[in-house]
Design a protein around this motif. Sequence first.
Motif, mmCIF file in Angstrom:
data_model
loop_
_atom_site.group_PDB
_atom_site.id
_atom_site.type_symbol
_atom_site.label_atom_id
_atom_site.label_comp_id
_atom_site.label_asym_id
_atom_site.label_seq_id
_atom_site.Cartn_x
_atom_site.Cartn_y
_atom_site.Cartn_z
ATOM 1 N N GLU A 387 0.717 -1.269 -0.061
ATOM 2 C CA GLU A 387 0.036 -0.075 0.171
ATOM 3 C C GLU A 387 0.759 1.273 0.055
ATOM 4 O OE1 GLU A 387 0.082 -1.480 4.418
ATOM 5 O OE2 GLU A 387 -0.016 -2.378 2.223
ATOM 6 N N ILE A 388 2.073 1.164 0.330
ATOM 7 C CA ILE A 388 2.954 2.279 0.419
ATOM 8 C C ILE A 388 3.860 2.431 -0.896
ATOM 9 C CG2 ILE A 388 4.933 3.314 1.455
ATOM 10 C CD1 ILE A 388 3.735 2.401 4.319
ATOM 11 N N SER A 389 4.361 1.165 -1.119
ATOM 12 C CA SER A 389 5.399 1.108 -2.317
ATOM 13 C C SER A 389 4.789 0.800 -3.748
ATOM 14 C CB SER A 389 6.372 -0.264 -2.225
ATOM 15 O OG SER A 389 5.288 -1.646 -2.498
ATOM 16 N N GLY A 390 3.470 0.716 -3.779
ATOM 17 C CA GLY A 390 2.513 0.669 -4.910
ATOM 18 C C GLY A 390 2.803 -0.796 -5.692
ATOM 19 N N ALA A 391 3.559 -1.773 -5.083
ATOM 20 C CA ALA A 391 3.805 -3.024 -5.684
ATOM 21 C C ALA A 391 2.568 -3.896 -5.606
ATOM 22 C CB ALA A 391 4.944 -3.544 -4.835
#
Length: 456
Positions: A387-391
């Motif tokens: 949710e932070i890295s966008g992975a």
Amino acid sequence: MEKILIIDDEPFIRENVERILGEDGYQVLAAADGTTASELVSAEEVDLVLLDLNLGKENGLDVLKELKKIEPELLVIVITGYGSVESAVASLKLGAFHYMKKPFKADALRVIVKLALQTTSLKREVRAIRQGALELFEKVPLVGVNSSLKEIIRQAREVARFAEATVLITGESGTGKELIAKSIHHLSDRREAPFIEINCASIPVNLLESELFGHEKGAFTDASARKTGLFEAANKGTIFLDEIGEMDPAMQAKLLRVLESRQIRRVGGTRNIDVDVRVISATNRNLGDAIKSGQFREDLFYRLNVFPIRIPPLRERREDIPVLAAFYLDKYSRAFSRGFHEISGEAKALLSGYNWPGNIRELKNVIEKICIINQGPTLTASHLPPEISGAPTRSARAELPDVETLGLEGAVEAFELEIIRAALDKCGGNVLKTAELLKIPRGTLRYKMGKLGIQP
């Protein structure tokens, strides 16, 4: 002024003790028998009892038992002219602090009384430390460079100078309202006295009054002894009422009376007790809306809101995110021996770009999880949750902690810690709601939180 009760059937002894201790500035009460003594202990706030074991037809040990039923933590020094090893051991087993033989010298009495009262003070201090009440201000991590944080710290320093002023801290869940409350306490003249906190939403409505104001023996079915409430325990210090917006309206009226009169009355009690306490409250609710809907008393709001402090959410002070991340990375890397020393530029950018709905609590939890399941020296974008890295979201198997590194027990604890942290974030740190979400008893949840070192 400490209050001391002398229980002796000999008038000369009572008068002599009254004179000696009265000269030292103590308030001395006297009783010639157990019945009178019990009445005084029930009616007065007695700090220390001097008890003769031979009270005519009465057995002093029976009187000691009765006094301990009324006030379990009462400090008692046993005195007698007919001392024996058996009676000394018996009195100590019943909770007596010390055993003195008659005749005693005035200086010896002064020394043992002073020591006993210092022990009482030390016990209170130890309890306060266990509650985190005496945490040094230097250890309160008010970390950041944003101008709004600097203004909040300035406000905390300013209001700390006025020991009577009530403070209302508002802000979203996880923004650090408790840290600001602790800062005000540690910057004030009340810093040597207890800082006691209570989450108003975590205590059932029918128990909150007893928790705050205490109760007398027999006040209700399970009240087998007198209990001191948190307002009395915080005397001369600060009480922090977290989630004040969740307080029941009936309880709000009772709190308002305390703020107006500076007095509390225990549940089942008949007399008012003076308290000298600063009240700091906090909420993540809009109390203006709660007043309009009839859920919060307007008169109580004005009593609490003498000095308002608003803490902005983390997304409004993004320059603090890398600073906070580095602070917690250092903290948890040391705690778990993970060897992290830096955060990569890409990871910093991703952390700063995320909106952090759970604010500082969420950031702390993310960094803690990274340190549990990864090794340093650099925190990279690959360590960040999707949710932070966008992975893309990884499979449940890939999300599991490293069993090879942690072992089965450690991996299970790490996974359990992650689940509880996520549930706490979802419930805004409310332990009762979190327990309901996880479908486990609140006591079980508190045990697991203690074991895993989780703070709500």
